[in-house]
Write an enzyme that holds these catalytic residues in place. Structure first.
Site, mmCIF file in Angstrom:
data_model
loop_
_atom_site.group_PDB
_atom_site.id
_atom_site.type_symbol
_atom_site.label_atom_id
_atom_site.label_comp_id
_atom_site.label_asym_id
_atom_site.label_seq_id
_atom_site.Cartn_x
_atom_site.Cartn_y
_atom_site.Cartn_z
ATOM 1 N N ASN A 196 -27.169 -13.200 -1.614
ATOM 2 C CA ASN A 196 -26.558 -13.010 -0.303
ATOM 3 C C ASN A 196 -27.762 -12.228 0.520
ATOM 4 O O ASN A 196 -27.969 -11.139 0.727
ATOM 5 C CB ASN A 196 -25.602 -11.620 -0.594
ATOM 6 N N ARG B 13 -24.181 -16.862 -0.487
ATOM 7 C CA ARG B 13 -23.148 -16.582 0.405
ATOM 8 C C ARG B 13 -23.720 -16.905 1.768
ATOM 9 O O ARG B 13 -24.568 -16.507 2.256
ATOM 10 C CB ARG B 13 -23.111 -14.991 0.199
ATOM 11 N N HIS C 178 -14.380 -12.900 5.269
ATOM 12 C CA HIS C 178 -13.925 -12.195 3.809
ATOM 13 C C HIS C 178 -12.952 -13.097 2.737
ATOM 14 O O HIS C 178 -12.534 -12.600 2.162
ATOM 15 C CB HIS C 178 -13.125 -10.806 3.964
ATOM 16 N N HIS D 48 -8.476 -6.329 3.137
ATOM 17 C CA HIS D 48 -9.740 -6.032 2.716
ATOM 18 C C HIS D 48 -10.387 -5.032 3.620
ATOM 19 O O HIS D 48 -10.961 -5.351 4.740
ATOM 20 C CB HIS D 48 -10.719 -7.336 2.684
ATOM 21 N N ASN E 245 -16.291 -1.345 5.458
ATOM 22 C CA ASN E 245 -16.954 -1.105 6.724
ATOM 23 C C ASN E 245 -16.276 -1.883 7.742
ATOM 24 O O ASN E 245 -16.220 -1.531 8.938
ATOM 25 C CB ASN E 245 -18.437 -1.085 6.621
ATOM 26 N N ARG F 286 -16.707 -1.448 14.779
ATOM 27 C CA ARG F 286 -16.186 -2.394 15.619
ATOM 28 C C ARG F 286 -14.627 -2.164 16.078
ATOM 29 O O ARG F 286 -14.094 -1.529 15.368
ATOM 30 C CB ARG F 286 -15.915 -3.819 15.020
ATOM 31 N N GLY G 76 -10.157 0.580 1.033
ATOM 32 C CA GLY G 76 -8.984 0.176 0.207
ATOM 33 C C GLY G 76 -9.083 0.515 -1.213
ATOM 34 O O GLY G 76 -8.053 0.907 -1.757
ATOM 35 N N GLU H 15 -16.754 -10.358 -4.753
ATOM 36 C CA GLU H 15 -17.242 -11.817 -4.068
ATOM 37 C C GLU H 15 -18.273 -12.463 -4.781
ATOM 38 O O GLU H 15 -18.085 -13.821 -4.985
ATOM 39 C CB GLU H 15 -17.666 -11.160 -2.832
#
Ligand code: AMP
Length: 401
Positions: A7, A91, A180, A208, A211, A241, A333, A385
């Protein structure tokens, strides 16, 4: 087969090496501060001590070489030879409309990912650097790309289009893509398996929330709607965000504050969300500490976050005409009992009832937190993931033989 999952970010590179015979993780780690002075490689071989090494790593090719050196290191390694790695999975955040599932890396696939730079300027260029670096270090080893957007390609036109002039979709591919995807895909499958019910029979809302955060409404096992849009900015209030706001806020603030496009982008992506409202932190741990201490700004940030999340769950219950399962995953979560508790406290109209004791348990395993009376199953499912990327890589490489 041994599969290396990569990733790559602009200044970082995460990796996990899997033995796909039993899906065990042989080693994982992270290279940080690529391109800066004193880069840091943290390598964690399973069952052995974690090692950290500081050196100068100017670009991704060197980063991967250093990772491979560690994987075959006499003391910290887990392989006899790099040749044992039979495939690499990458990814990639944005696959646009071209990639509806994972794909083998070919010159055409790389060209397509490059064409999508515009849609993911922060994410797709480093992914290409990671792919090129892996190709240089492991020539001849098949590489696979797995996209965050692919799972959401099942959304219908009425869901993914924005109500703006259609020419913008035709010319610039402006539409909802969602992110995601690998996580929403994974936790929905694990949830159905855990409940021992056919996936096709379930209306699932997957939350999901880390952050960054996004919700997906899943019907017949497919993504029906998701809260992130053209970019990861839309939807929930997140760490830094803003999530949803009146689009006119953007032009109004640009005008009043004389901001450039890049400044307003930075404001909405890096200086908004929990950070902006609390005035101190984007981390939910700090926010909930502030909430417990009665700190007013943290309390407001928490209340806004919870309210917006709950509104999305309600709207997805409407989109699906009901909900059978709500799944919580990712950093917040999986770990924040208080976020789950407060959100579910106000979903009683859907028949949601959580068991406060079950909600407190931490296990790292999929688990039910709803009570026996609840009409909706509420689950916590740790996401993975990397495992989805490793599985897809194995599948695609075997199919291509
Ligand atoms: P992720 O992006 O999935 O890695 O999630 C990272 C975020 O999870 C952090 O920024 C925290 O806000 C949140 N998080 C991690 N642990 C906890 C915890 N114990 N309680 C509340 N939030 C947490």
């Amino acid at each position: 087969m041994k599969v290396l999952v990569i990733n790559a970010g602009s200044s970082s590179l995460k990796y996990q090496l899997y033995d796909m015979n039993d899906e065990s993780v042989l080693a994982k780690g992270l290279v940080e501060r690529i391109g800066m002075d004193s880069s840091i490689l943290t390598h964690k071989p399973t069952g052995k001590e974690e090692v950290t090494e500081v050196s100068e790593i100017l670009e991704h090719t060197t980063a991967i070489r250093k990772v491979l050196d560690k994987l075959v290191d006499k003391e910290h390694g887990v392989l006899n030879s790099v040749d044992e790695i039979q495939a690499v999975g990458h990814r990639v955040v944005h696959g646009g409309e071209a990639f509806k599932s994972s794909a083998l890396v070919t010159p055409e696939a790389k060209a397509e990912i490059r064409r999508l730079f515009d849609l993911a300027p922060l994410h797709n260029p480093p992914a290409i650097s990671g792919i090129t670096a892996a190709e240089k270090n492991m020539p001849g080893v098949p590489q696979v790309v797995v996209f965050d957007t692919a799972f959401h390609q099942t959304m219908e036109e009425k869901v993914f289009l924005y109500p703006i002039p259609k020419v913008l979709y035709k010319k610039h591919h402006v539409r909802r893509y969602g992110m995601h995807g690998t996580s929403h895909y994974y936790v929905s499958r694990v949830a159905a398996e855990y409940l021992n019910r056919p996936l096709e029979d379930l209306k699932i809302i997957t939350c999901h929330i880390g952050n960054g955060g996004s919700l997906t409404a899943i019907k017949d096992g497919k993504s029906y709607d998701t809260s992130m849009g053209l970019t990861p900015l839309e939807g929930l209030m997140m760490g830094t965000r803003s999530g949803d706001l009146d689009p006119a806020v953007v032009t109004f603030v640009m005008n009043k504050e004389e901001l450039t496009i890049s400044e307003v982008n930075s404001m909405l992506n890096k200086h908004s969300g929990l950070l902006a409202i609390s005035g101190s932190s984007s981390d939910m741990r700090d926010i909930t500490d502030g909430l417990e201490a009665g700190e007013p700004n943290a309390t407001l940030a928490f209340e806004m976050y919870e309210y917006r999340l709950r509104k999305y769950i309600g709207s997805y219950a409407a989109a699906l005409n009901g909900v059978d399962v709500i799944v919580f995953t990712a950093g917040v979560g999986e770990n924040s009992a208080v976020v789950r508790e407060k959100v579910c406290e106000n979903l009683t109209y859907l028949g949601v009832e959580i068991d406060p004791e079950l909600n407190k348990i931490r296990s790292g395993e999929p688990r039910r937190i709803s009570s026996a009376n609840s009409k909706v199953e509420v689950l916590v499912v740790p996401t993975n993931e990397e495992l989805v990327i490793a599985r897809d890589t194995l599948r695609i490489v075997e199919e291509s033989k």
